[in-house]
Enzyme design. Sequence first.
Site, PDB file in Angstrom:
ATOM      1  N   MET A 115       1.968  11.326  -1.220  1.00 19.46           N
ATOM      2  CA  MET A 115       2.911  10.229  -1.063  1.00 19.46           C
ATOM      3  C   MET A 115       3.706  10.459   0.218  1.00 19.46           C
ATOM      4  SD  MET A 115       5.706   8.708  -3.805  1.00 19.46           S
ATOM      5  CE  MET A 115       4.455   8.102  -4.955  1.00 19.46           C
ATOM      6  N   ASP A 116       3.680   9.467   1.119  1.00 18.66           N
ATOM      7  CA  ASP A 116       4.385   9.605   2.384  1.00 18.66           C
ATOM      8  C   ASP A 116       5.879   9.363   2.209  1.00 18.66           C
ATOM      9  OD1 ASP A 116       4.881   6.740   2.531  1.00 18.66           O
ATOM     10  OD2 ASP A 116       2.769   6.525   3.056  1.00 18.66           O
ATOM     11  N   LYS A 117       6.633   9.572   3.270  1.00 17.08           N
ATOM     12  CA  LYS A 117       8.101   9.490   3.183  1.00 17.08           C
ATOM     13  C   LYS A 117       8.598   8.063   2.971  1.00 17.08           C
ATOM     14  CE  LYS A 117       8.868   9.127   8.185  1.00 17.08           C
ATOM     15  NZ  LYS A 117       9.570   9.726   9.355  1.00 17.08           N
ATOM     16  N   SER A 118       7.768   7.070   3.305  1.00 16.94           N
ATOM     17  CA  SER A 118       8.193   5.671   3.160  1.00 16.94           C
ATOM     18  C   SER A 118       7.976   5.138   1.753  1.00 16.94           C
ATOM     19  CB  SER A 118       7.445   4.788   4.164  1.00 16.94           C
ATOM     20  OG  SER A 118       7.718   5.211   5.496  1.00 16.94           O
ATOM     21  N   THR A 119       7.025   5.719   1.035  1.00 18.86           N
ATOM     22  CA  THR A 119       6.715   5.264  -0.317  1.00 18.86           C
ATOM     23  C   THR A 119       7.678   5.917  -1.311  1.00 18.86           C
ATOM     24  OG1 THR A 119       4.385   5.068   0.277  1.00 18.86           O
ATOM     25  CG2 THR A 119       4.914   5.064  -2.055  1.00 18.86           C
TER      26      THR A 119
END
Length: 300
Positions: free
Chosen positions: A167-171
């Site tokens: 999971m990336d930082k934006s999600t």
Amino acid sequence: MNTRGGNNGNRNNRKPSFSKGGSYDKNKQDGKSSASKYNKPFKKDDKPFKKWDKPAKTEKPAAVKDDTIRLNKYISNSGVCSRRDADLYIQSGNVTVNGEVVTEMGYKVKPNDRVVFDGVLLNPEKKVYVLLNKPKGFSTADDENVSSAYDLIRNASTSVLKPVGRMDKSTIGLLLFTNDNEMIQKFTNAAQHSSKLYQVSLDKNLKYEDLEKIQTGVYINEHKVWVEEVSYVENQPKSEVGIKVKTSNVKVVRAVFEKLGYNVIKLDRVMFAGLTKWGIARGQWRFLTEQEVINLKNLK
């Protein structure tokens, strides 16, 4: 005339005198000086009592650390079954310790013992399952420039927990951490069929024809992305969309909308393999219940 009254002048009517120590002194009563030890004046250097010497403190022997564990608990910690079920397997002769069949109830093993349960070598480390409602700005990637999502659940267990999927930082939204390698492999496998539900915020309203295209399947890098369900979020602008997919890669969800010319402003995973965010505030976490773990293991 005796003006002082009574028989105060009568020697025989005087009150008996007592020594300083409180004992009646007969010799003094008879007018004799007492040679009794009770009449000796008290001196500071007199030591009528022997000084009490405190016994030397004896050190207690160091407690021997017992690192053994009951066999049924060892089996339960490995995550294969409960202690009660483990007792049944032990009694039936389906458990071996260092190559020897053990049927004794209460049998204890050491951490380095080799325990085989129904033909499978067990790992004694207790399985831990932590569900995090990840906020923005934290990532599962090993990047020094981005805060690690693991830091949010680090105090949940002394075991090293790994995220199930990336999971990336934006999600934002649900992210499962565990030390159960089998479960990690299961839910990151491309053939896994568990559902994930996302709420997507777009930079503009999603056209109905594009919604239908997403439902029938969009090709990303020549691979068709199968979507279980997609719809507008009720009582929200048409830029708010709910999409249910089976893929564990959140980048694929972004790519679906970007393929059709939309920018994803926010991507929130609100459901993962039957688990929801109910009762978990953003940035908080909780342990899975025993029933939830069973449900995850039973998913195909």
